[in-house]
Enzyme design. Structure first.
Site, mmCIF file in Angstrom:
data_model
loop_
_atom_site.group_PDB
_atom_site.id
_atom_site.type_symbol
_atom_site.label_atom_id
_atom_site.label_comp_id
_atom_site.label_asym_id
_atom_site.label_seq_id
_atom_site.Cartn_x
_atom_site.Cartn_y
_atom_site.Cartn_z
ATOM 1 N N TYR A 1 -7.331 -0.454 2.408
ATOM 2 C CA TYR A 1 -6.490 0.143 1.317
ATOM 3 C C TYR A 1 -7.273 1.548 1.357
ATOM 4 O O TYR A 1 -6.413 2.668 1.521
ATOM 5 C CB TYR A 1 -6.874 -0.594 0.235
ATOM 6 C CG TYR A 1 -5.990 0.167 -0.812
ATOM 7 C CD1 TYR A 1 -4.597 0.275 -1.104
ATOM 8 C CD2 TYR A 1 -6.816 0.466 -1.951
ATOM 9 C CE1 TYR A 1 -4.226 0.695 -1.867
ATOM 10 C CE2 TYR A 1 -6.008 0.838 -3.361
ATOM 11 C CZ TYR A 1 -4.603 1.085 -3.224
ATOM 12 O OH TYR A 1 -4.083 1.584 -4.151
ATOM 13 N N GLU B 1 5.381 -1.481 -7.466
ATOM 14 C CA GLU B 1 4.178 -1.372 -8.224
ATOM 15 C C GLU B 1 3.907 -2.446 -9.196
ATOM 16 O O GLU B 1 3.037 -2.474 -10.053
ATOM 17 C CB GLU B 1 4.258 -0.044 -9.180
ATOM 18 C CG GLU B 1 4.472 1.145 -8.317
ATOM 19 C CD GLU B 1 3.428 1.467 -7.333
ATOM 20 O OE1 GLU B 1 2.120 0.973 -7.767
ATOM 21 O OE2 GLU B 1 3.140 2.210 -6.250
ATOM 22 N N GLY C 1 -2.322 6.886 -4.699
ATOM 23 C CA GLY C 1 -2.784 5.712 -3.863
ATOM 24 C C GLY C 1 -2.273 5.506 -2.367
ATOM 25 O O GLY C 1 -2.045 6.516 -1.739
ATOM 26 N N SER C 2 -1.698 4.647 -2.121
ATOM 27 C CA SER C 2 -1.350 4.363 -0.788
ATOM 28 C C SER C 2 -0.136 4.958 -0.372
ATOM 29 O O SER C 2 0.167 5.415 0.799
ATOM 30 C CB SER C 2 -0.996 2.672 -0.399
ATOM 31 O OG SER C 2 0.084 2.267 -1.170
ATOM 32 N N TYR D 1 8.286 11.833 -8.174
ATOM 33 C CA TYR D 1 7.256 10.950 -8.330
ATOM 34 C C TYR D 1 5.803 11.232 -7.716
ATOM 35 O O TYR D 1 5.688 11.799 -6.925
ATOM 36 C CB TYR D 1 7.586 9.544 -7.394
ATOM 37 C CG TYR D 1 6.491 8.851 -7.183
ATOM 38 C CD1 TYR D 1 5.620 7.870 -8.042
ATOM 39 C CD2 TYR D 1 6.270 8.252 -5.786
ATOM 40 C CE1 TYR D 1 4.616 7.098 -7.671
ATOM 41 C CE2 TYR D 1 5.343 7.409 -5.378
ATOM 42 C CZ TYR D 1 4.558 6.635 -6.377
ATOM 43 O OH TYR D 1 3.648 5.941 -5.873
ATOM 44 N N PHE D 2 4.963 11.020 -8.722
ATOM 45 C CA PHE D 2 3.359 11.708 -8.416
ATOM 46 C C PHE D 2 2.564 10.253 -7.878
ATOM 47 O O PHE D 2 2.425 9.268 -8.578
ATOM 48 C CB PHE D 2 2.703 11.958 -9.690
ATOM 49 C CG PHE D 2 1.362 12.540 -9.461
ATOM 50 C CD1 PHE D 2 0.927 13.551 -8.647
ATOM 51 C CD2 PHE D 2 0.290 11.741 -9.912
ATOM 52 C CE1 PHE D 2 -0.238 14.152 -8.331
ATOM 53 C CE2 PHE D 2 -1.061 12.153 -9.796
ATOM 54 C CZ PHE D 2 -1.066 13.328 -8.722
#
Length: 215
Positions: free
Chosen positions: A173, A130, A59-60, A55-56
């Protein structure tokens, strides 16, 4: 056509008997029917053996403490570089009180992130996190360059909602994203770019319970 066959074969490794898939991969590769980027054949064997996927994150989920909340099996593999995409923000997130991160096709640009290895059973958790079921993000397969210069196929996500007027992320964030970028050794220039992104100033409480002091 050959590229489609390769992607389908790698995807099948997640669910079909590892020994059988890897044997087929080796036969097709040796016969010249199927070709792989550097190290990809080893990657196929490893993914099949360990019943996991790559998994790429950009973000967080760059931050280990964040990704482990919903995906405890996540293990860092490498810093990754996704070419011909740019980092962008869209869709107000109730979870983060601001626009959420996404990737947008942009030839010549790039996005840095982290390649995580996750157990197959965590894919459902990742999709739910997601908002795939809510049609906020869509999963997509991307080819990511690792620190060693190898290329691997990884799962990532892209927002599919219409563009909104206010696309600024919240301060809290961005703080999580930047902490994750620093913790995993993303390039200094890219971290400076992250720090330059305009936010909406919100630094209050959010749904995600992360144990660290805010600036």
């Amino acid at each position: 056509m050959v590229e489609d066959q390769r992607k389908n074969l790698i995807g099948a490794c997640k669910y079909v008997a590892p020994a059988l898939i890897c044997a087929i991969s080796l036969i097709l590769h040796s016969s010249g029917i199927l070709t792989f980027p550097k190290m990809s054949l080893n990657h196929v064997a490893k993914m099949a053996q360990h019943n996991c996927f790559l998994y790429f994150a950009y973000g967080s989920n760059l931050l280990k403490e964040r990704i482990h909340i919903n995906n405890p099996s996540a293990k860092m593999i490498s810093v990754g570089k996704l070419k011909d995409y740019r980092l962008d923000f869209n869709h107000f997130s109730k979870r983060w009180k601001g626009a959420a991160a996404t990737i947008v096709e942009d030839p010549g640009n790039c996005v840095y992130g982290v390649v995580w290895e996750l157990a197959n059973e965590d894919m459902v958790n990742l999709d739910r996190q997601e908002g795939v079921h809510q049609k906020i993000y869509r999963p997509l397969d991307v080819k990511v360059e690792t620190e060693k210069g190898d290329y691997v196929e990884a799962r990532s996500y892209q927002i599919i909602r219409p563009l909104e007027d206010d696309r600024r992320p919240s301060y809290v964030y961005m703080d999580v994203i930047i902490r994750g970028a620093k913790a995993n050794g993303l390039p200094e220039d890219y971290i400076k770019f992250l720090e330059s992104i305009e936010h909406n100033g919100y630094n209050g409480s959010v749904e995600i319970n992360l144990q660290f002091d805010k600036h």
